[in-house]
Motif scaffolding. Structure first.
Motif, PDB file in Angstrom:
ATOM      1  N   PRO A   1       0.180   5.067   0.530  1.00  0.00           N
ATOM      2  CA  PRO A   1      -0.834   6.085   0.815  1.00  0.00           C
ATOM      3  C   PRO A   1      -0.565   7.365   0.039  1.00  0.00           C
ATOM      4  O   PRO A   1       0.542   7.590  -0.459  1.00  0.00           O
ATOM      5  N   GLN A   2      -1.594   8.194  -0.052  1.00  0.00           N
ATOM      6  CA  GLN A   2      -1.441   9.469  -0.760  1.00  0.00           C
ATOM      7  C   GLN A   2      -0.452  10.383  -0.047  1.00  0.00           C
ATOM      8  O   GLN A   2       0.391  11.018  -0.675  1.00  0.00           O
TER       9      GLN A   2
ATOM     10  N   MET B   1       9.992  -1.145   7.803  1.00  0.00           N
ATOM     11  CA  MET B   1       8.758  -1.578   7.146  1.00  0.00           C
ATOM     12  C   MET B   1       8.827  -3.071   6.797  1.00  0.00           C
ATOM     13  O   MET B   1       7.829  -3.781   6.891  1.00  0.00           O
TER      14      MET B   1
ATOM     15  N   TYR C   1      14.499   2.981   7.096  1.00  0.00           N
ATOM     16  CA  TYR C   1      13.041   3.038   6.936  1.00  0.00           C
ATOM     17  C   TYR C   1      12.516   1.761   6.280  1.00  0.00           C
ATOM     18  O   TYR C   1      11.581   1.135   6.763  1.00  0.00           O
TER      19      TYR C   1
ATOM     20  N   ALA D   1       4.091   8.450   4.360  1.00  0.00           N
ATOM     21  CA  ALA D   1       4.100   7.932   5.726  1.00  0.00           C
ATOM     22  C   ALA D   1       5.530   7.508   6.025  1.00  0.00           C
ATOM     23  O   ALA D   1       5.907   6.366   5.814  1.00  0.00           O
ATOM     24  N   LEU D   2       6.336   8.471   6.460  1.00  0.00           N
ATOM     25  CA  LEU D   2       7.773   8.241   6.642  1.00  0.00           C
ATOM     26  C   LEU D   2       8.202   8.634   8.049  1.00  0.00           C
ATOM     27  O   LEU D   2       7.458   9.313   8.760  1.00  0.00           O
ATOM     28  N   TYR D   3       9.387   8.190   8.439  1.00  0.00           N
ATOM     29  CA  TYR D   3       9.978   8.633   9.707  1.00  0.00           C
ATOM     30  C   TYR D   3      11.164   9.506   9.357  1.00  0.00           C
ATOM     31  O   TYR D   3      12.171   9.015   8.838  1.00  0.00           O
ATOM     32  N   SER D   4      11.037  10.787   9.653  1.00  0.00           N
ATOM     33  CA  SER D   4      12.031  11.718   9.134  1.00  0.00           C
ATOM     34  C   SER D   4      13.425  11.512   9.713  1.00  0.00           C
ATOM     35  O   SER D   4      14.411  11.888   9.096  1.00  0.00           O
TER      36      SER D   4
ATOM     37  N   MET E   1       8.345   5.703  -0.916  1.00  0.00           N
ATOM     38  CA  MET E   1       7.043   5.146  -0.557  1.00  0.00           C
ATOM     39  C   MET E   1       6.672   3.996  -1.494  1.00  0.00           C
ATOM     40  O   MET E   1       6.083   3.008  -1.071  1.00  0.00           O
TER      41      MET E   1
ATOM     42  N   TYR F   1       0.852  -1.196   0.000  1.00  0.00           N
ATOM     43  CA  TYR F   1       0.000   0.000   0.000  1.00  0.00           C
ATOM     44  C   TYR F   1       0.884   1.240   0.000  1.00  0.00           C
ATOM     45  O   TYR F   1       1.832   1.342   0.769  1.00  0.00           O
TER      46      TYR F   1
ATOM     47  N   GLN G   1       8.672   0.917  -0.563  1.00  0.00           N
ATOM     48  CA  GLN G   1       8.052   0.319   0.614  1.00  0.00           C
ATOM     49  C   GLN G   1       6.857  -0.549   0.219  1.00  0.00           C
ATOM     50  O   GLN G   1       6.666  -1.646   0.749  1.00  0.00           O
TER      51      GLN G   1
END
Ligand SMILES: Nc1ncnc2c1ncn2[C@@H]1O[C@H](COP(=O)(O)OP(=O)(O)O)[C@@H](O)[C@H]1O
Ligand SMILES: [Mg+2]
Lengths: 244, 282
Positions: free
Chosen positions: B83-84, B101, B97, B87-90, B146, B81, B149
């Motif tokens: 997402p728009q 995941m 990352y 959805a990350l960890y800066s 993304m 998936y 991922q």
């Protein structure tokens, strides 16, 4: 192409080693800097409180502020920046949230013991107020906020984690605690009535739980707060809406 | 055999009805979900990604029901998936990352996991950013991360929410080839409001607006719906349902014929404007 994944084996269960590496990874990803800053601030404040020779009722206000700072910073451990995505991963929903809840509870309780411990150094015992009363107060607070954050965070389809809800509620508590003593009728001036404080706490805990459950269960309430800004734009012609 | 089946799904946020009875049947291949902002694309994809429960209606993913706990886990194991919103960890690096995941996706074999991640980073052209912090990435690089991922574990079902948004033309092309070479058996559902994306890579397309399916079929069937309803003229004339000036200085109208205009062959965009414009008028 290497399909390097357990998902090629649908029957696979998470091994012990898998659980450990997953737990470590989740613990590592928590927002530690904010919590560390909170612990630093809280311990500093309670150390200031411990310099008072006057006794518990002089120290109490500072200790309360310290516990609030600690709790607010611990709430950040719940915040999952990538929640929308992680909740759809096989181990991102329940397992990840349980680990967060567990780790957060543990460090939060340790932190509040530290704060209360430092704050009650040299507390005159003839005052009639002992450090265990601070501990009760601190743990009551930790318990309430953890409960709120936990309920919100564990609810499967919540798109805001417990942090926002808990932070809001805690701020409300902080405001009520920071009111001048004269405005807090449950406290007799010059003397802390711990029974009244505790009774009040039970009331606050009940209300808090109510709000937490409403946040989880009543969709319009959440929709109001979370996505009120996300409004649809009419498609502009000929760029068809957003230019990208 | 359809991989994704959505049956009369309704989802509202408070008083906003985001999906008002959506029915889709999606087979392996690439399917586009076309619709303006606020059409309900993201809501539908979140429901399919098991991140959001519909108020009513049924969803089956690879024949499984996400409301059943054991099915839910099996679905999530086979699902990618994107997402728009990123959805990350800066504070993590790209590699860290993806590794996180991958662990959430149960890839516990360390050596295999790391090889797989490096392969994905290379595919996305992110190998040089392997040890860069996510917060230092540009918008397009974040989108690529993304997508990487979403591809972890080479899932059978890929749900991509506006995957090409924010990509430069070269990466957009590269990304199209990545998605379309996913294999015959993979099911890709991607949302977009860019008709070019649909034309370039989709076998099937659904047009949705205001939570309703307005069209389903192939991209060429979609453009065929506008045959005889698209005109070109060299002056701006009133009468067309939607009229705009094109790059070559001509005015293109869809809907009602403006005076003195010439009929032309429709594109997917014309058909889309006609559908969505009509819905807006009703
Ligand atoms: N979490 C939310 N809370 C309230 N309203 C929402 C939320 N998400 C989307 N909406 C509303 O639902 C409708 C559909 O939104 P969305 O699914 O995001 O559309 P799209 O992805 O096609 O732009 C819009 O009107 C939007 O404002
Ligand atoms: Mg969207």
């Amino acid at each position: 192409m290497t399909p390097a994944t357990a998902s090629t084996n649908p029957q696979s269960t998470v091994s012990r080693a898998g659980r450990i590496s997953l737990t470590v990874a989740i613990a590592r990803i928590l927002n530690w800097p904010i919590y560390a800053a909170g612990v630093g601030l809280a311990v500093g404040l309670s150390w200031l409180a411990s310099l008072h020779t006057g006794g518990a009722d002089v120290r109490a206000p500072l200790l309360r502020v310290a516990l609030i700072a600690l709790s607010l910073s611990a709430v950040s451990l719940f915040e999952d920046e990538a929640n929308e995505l992680t909740q759809t991963a096989p181990r991102g929903g329940g397992f990840q949230r349980r680990v967060r809840l567990l780790v957060t509870s543990a460090v939060w309780i340790l932190g509040s013991f530290l704060v209360v411990g430092v704050g009650s150094i040299d507390l005159p015992s003839e005052e009639g107020v002992h450090s265990d009363q601070f501990i009760i107060e601190g743990l009551a607070e930790v318990g309430v906020v953890l409960a709120v954050a936990g309920v919100v965070s564990l609810s499967q389809h919540s798109d805001s984690s417990g942090a926002s809800a808990a932070a809001t509620l805690l701020t409300l508590l902080a405001i009520s605690w920071l009111l001048p003593r004269q405005l807090r009728p449950w406290i007799v001036p010059g003397h802390i009535d711990w029974n009244r404080v505790r009774a009040l706490w039970h009331g606050v805990a009940l209300v808090t739980w109510g709000v937490a459950i409403a946040t989880v269960a009543i969709e319009p309430y959440r929709a109001l707060t979370v996505h009120s800004l996300q409004r649809s734009l009419p498609a502009s012609v000929p760029g068809l809406g957003r230019s990208d | 055999m359809e991989t994704l089946v959505v049956e009369s799904v309704v989802k509202s946020y408070g008083s906003t009805l985001a999906l008002s009875g959506v029915t889709l049947k999606i087979a392996p291949g690439v399917t586009g979900l076309l619709g303006p902002n606020g059409a309900g694309k993201t809501t539908l994809l979140r429901c399919l990604a098991t991140g959001l429960a519909p108020d009513s209606g049924d969803i089956r993913i690879m024949g499984r029901d996400p409301r059943i706990t054991s099915d839910l886990l099996e679905i999530r194991r086979r699902l990618g998936y994107m997402p728009q919103d990123d959805a990350l960890y800066s504070s993590l690096t790209c590699f860290e990352y993806l590794e996180y995941m991958a662990l959430l996706k149960e890839q516990f074999n360390r050596a295999a996991r790391r090889a797989h991640i490096d392969e994905l980073l290379a595919e996305m052209g992110l190998q040089e950013k392997r040890t860069s912090k996510v917060r230092r990435l540009s918008g397009g690089m974040r989108r690529r991360l993304m997508l990487a991922q979403a591809l972890l574990g080479r899932p059978q079902v890929l749900l991509l929410d506006e995957p090409s948004a924010g990509l430069d033309p070269a990466h957009r092309l590269h990304f199209r080839s990545l998605i379309t070479t996913g294999g015959e058996s993979r099911t890709v559902l991607l949302s977009t409001h860019v008709t070019d994306d649909v034309e370039a890579m989709c076998d099937a397309v659904y047009v949705i607006d205001r939570g309703l399916v307005l069209f389903q079929g192939t991209p060429s069937q979609l453009s065929a719906t506008a045959v005889g309803r698209v005109w070109i003229s060299d002056v701006r004339t009133e009468g067309g349902q939607v009229t705009w000036r094109t790059g070559d200085g001509l005015y293109r109208s869809v809907g009602v014929a403006p005076d003195g205009a010439t009929l032309v062959n429709p594109t997917i965009e014309d058909a889309y404007l006609l559908l969505v414009g009509q819905a807006a008028l009703n």
